[in-house]
Design a protein around this motif. Structure first.
Motif, PDB file in Angstrom:
ATOM      1  N   ASP A  29      43.841 -11.942  37.817  1.00  0.00           N
ATOM      2  CA  ASP A  29      42.810 -12.497  38.688  1.00  0.00           C
ATOM      3  C   ASP A  29      42.687 -11.682  39.966  1.00  0.00           C
ATOM      4  O   ASP A  29      41.584 -11.438  40.456  1.00  0.00           O
ATOM      5  CB  ASP A  29      43.137 -13.962  39.016  1.00  0.00           C
ATOM      6  N   SER A  30      43.820 -11.245  40.514  1.00  0.00           N
ATOM      7  CA  SER A  30      43.771 -10.437  41.733  1.00  0.00           C
ATOM      8  C   SER A  30      43.150  -9.069  41.478  1.00  0.00           C
ATOM      9  O   SER A  30      42.470  -8.514  42.340  1.00  0.00           O
ATOM     10  CB  SER A  30      45.188 -10.271  42.303  1.00  0.00           C
ATOM     11  N   GLU A  33      39.453  -9.620  41.596  1.00  0.00           N
ATOM     12  CA  GLU A  33      38.991  -9.781  42.973  1.00  0.00           C
ATOM     13  C   GLU A  33      38.878  -8.417  43.659  1.00  0.00           C
ATOM     14  O   GLU A  33      37.946  -8.174  44.424  1.00  0.00           O
ATOM     15  CB  GLU A  33      39.960 -10.685  43.752  1.00  0.00           C
ATOM     16  N   LYS A 209      36.409 -15.665  43.454  1.00  0.00           N
ATOM     17  CA  LYS A 209      36.738 -17.090  43.449  1.00  0.00           C
ATOM     18  C   LYS A 209      36.028 -17.851  44.563  1.00  0.00           C
ATOM     19  O   LYS A 209      35.579 -18.987  44.368  1.00  0.00           O
ATOM     20  CB  LYS A 209      38.259 -17.252  43.601  1.00  0.00           C
ATOM     21  N   GLU A 406      36.382 -24.009  34.359  1.00  0.00           N
ATOM     22  CA  GLU A 406      37.720 -24.005  34.948  1.00  0.00           C
ATOM     23  C   GLU A 406      38.800 -24.434  33.953  1.00  0.00           C
ATOM     24  O   GLU A 406      39.973 -24.145  34.157  1.00  0.00           O
ATOM     25  CB  GLU A 406      37.732 -24.918  36.169  1.00  0.00           C
ATOM     26  N   SER A 470      42.913 -21.493  40.643  1.00  0.00           N
ATOM     27  CA  SER A 470      42.299 -20.270  40.129  1.00  0.00           C
ATOM     28  C   SER A 470      42.106 -20.397  38.625  1.00  0.00           C
ATOM     29  O   SER A 470      42.807 -21.164  37.956  1.00  0.00           O
ATOM     30  CB  SER A 470      43.170 -19.055  40.437  1.00  0.00           C
TER      31      SER A 470
END
Length: 489
Positions: A29-30, A33, A209, A406, A470
């Motif tokens: 996820d990072s 981003e 996010k 989600e 997240s």
């Protein structure tokens, strides 16, 4: 913008050199981003807004039957006393053709009901086109569901769906009978099945996010304005044939496809997941749809969200199609229903960051059900109760779609969304027939709508709360999170 630019950035040496551990868990996820920041947030938001515009055309094709399949108003002309179709003393089916006339000069071709003489036909024929459209949505959903998660990707699947929807809608204008008309409506529904799904998933995956909820709700606004445009366009074309409405709503979609092709990138998150050769090798032995039903926790979630979708779809699609049963002006009723989607989308937009998903679904489903049942009993405030019920049903749909995003990881997210949308349109199939049946017995429409949506909304209590967390990218990551905090049903 070429998709390979995004892919090159996502799989750049800096990212490719990450350790094996960094390719799993929260670091994925990072990484996404970081990719969004490198691509430019402003550009990504602009692309997401272009994608959301697909909802506008989705709404037009979904609710166009409210006007094209309507029963035009008429009046008896025999004798000195005139009676309308709201007066039981005059029966259009038993009266000679020269003893009655349409209220509007264009009445004989203002809808398929008047042009093809369906006003005295069994309810099956009147409800066939709408049901064919929703059946097309079901078939198209299953046929195209996994393409966005596998070979085609989000963007290409959205483009294909829009092309099928718009071309078949354009051809609908040249139908010569109810059977050809229903066939083209089926094809339009087939293409439309994945428009909203792909638009929602792609738009939310184009941004980070922080903006995911707001961008997702933007699509709901676009859908609202698409619905709202219909009574305005139908009123402007009141003196024209119903065929004009199909032409004016299909041609702009073809132009939108060009904009989509040349201004929007593929989902960076999808490209990132596809770039993981190790994970792709494992997942190549099974389709995304199969993965959804391999884990018990995943099955439980799918059953819950699809049950909510089924009950909500009956009300959400059935209520507008049954507006002619209320005895009010069709243009005004349809416009008010479309406007009621606006506060529903605004409510979701403002509170999606703090909204408890489970509580919102249960609460709004219950209120929608109660008001829908009461609208059958309270004649003087019938339209007001119907509007409150429809507002709550719209909110349930909005929250349910965001909740589904989600609940499921990236590798199966589009497929999960497709199944939820399938449940919604299955409800629409049943709702369209109930709307026609409600012309003779109103409880069969709004009464049944209310009972079903209230009962199905209770399934939300069996789902885990996702507000503030997240989203995951792999099934293993989501499963670890599930075992850490299982829901209490």
């Amino acid at each position: 913008m070429a998709d390979h630019d995004t892919s090159s950035l996502l799989l750049s040496p800096a990212i490719a050199s990450s350790s094996t551990d960094e390719l799993h868990g929260p670091s994925l996820d990072s990484m996404f981003e970081r990719c969004v920041r490198d691509l430019g947030l402003a550009a990504q938001l602009l692309q997401a807004l272009v994608v959301c515009l697909a909802w506008f055309f989705d709404a037009q094709q979904t609710f166009i039957a409210v006007f094209t399949d309507a029963n035009p108003k008429w009046h008896c002309t025999t004798g000195s006393v005139e009676a309308s179709n709201s007066n039981s003393s005059c029966d259009i089916c038993l009266s000679p053709k020269d003893s009655w006339a349409w209220d509007s000069p264009a009445g004989s071709h203002s809808s398929i009901v008047s042009e093809w003489g369906l006003y005295c036909a069994p309810s099956f024929f009147s409800g066939l086109p709408s049901s064919s459209f929703f059946l097309g949505c079901i078939v198209g959903g299953f046929a195209l569901a996994t393409l966005a998660d596998s070979s085609l990707g989000r963007k290409n699947t959205l483009l294909l769906s829009c092309l099928i929807m718009s071309s078949s809608s354009f051809l609908t204008a040249f139908s010569s009978n109810i059977w050809i008309y229903s066939t083209f409506r089926f094809l339009s529904g087939f293409g439309r099945a994945n428009v909203g799904t792909c638009a929602l998933v792609l738009s939310t995956e184009l941004v980070g996010k922080r903006w995911r909820g707001q961008v997702g709700v933007t699509g709901f606004f676009a859908f609202t304005f698409g619905f709202l445009s219909l009574p305005l366009l139908a009123y402007a074309l009141e003196g024209c044939s119903w065929r004009s409405l199909y032409i004016w709503t299909s041609v702009p979609v073809l132009l939108y496809c060009l904009l989509l092709q040349f201004s929007v990138r593929e989902s960076p998150r999808w490209l990132l997941v596809q770039g993981h050769k190790e994970e792709a090798a494992v997942e190549s032995f099974m389709s995304a749809m199969k993965m959804l039903f391999e884990k018990r926790w995943c099955i439980q979630r799918m059953v819950a969200v699809m049950s909510i979708g089924l009950g909500t779809g009956m009300s959400y699609y059935g209520m507008p199609l049954g507006l002619g049963n209320l005895g009010t002006n069709l243009y005004v009723s349809a416009a008010l229903n479309a406007l009621s989607e606006l506060p529903a989308a605004l409510f979701t937009l403002l509170l999606i960051g703090r909204l408890n998903r489970r509580g919102a679904l249960v609460g709004f489903a219950m209120v929608s059900g109660i008001c829908s049942v009461l609208s059958v009993m309270k004649l003087k405030v019938k339209l007001s109760l119907e509007l409150v019920s429809f507002f709550c049903a719209c909110t349930v749909v909005n929250v349910l779609l965001m909740f589904t995003i989600e609940l499921f990881p990236t590798c199966v997210r589009n497929s999960a969304m497709s199944l939820v949308r399938q449940a919604l349109v299955i409800g629409g199939v049943v709702g369209s027939f109930l709307a026609v049946a409600g012309r003779n017995m109103e409880f069969l429409s709004y009464g049944v709508f209310g009972i079903v949506i209230a009962a199905c909304g209770l399934f939300a209590a069996c789902l885990p709360e996702t507000n503030g967390r997240s989203i995951c990218d792999t099934m293993d990551e989501e499963e670890r999170r599930h075992h850490q905090s299982p829901p209490q049903c």
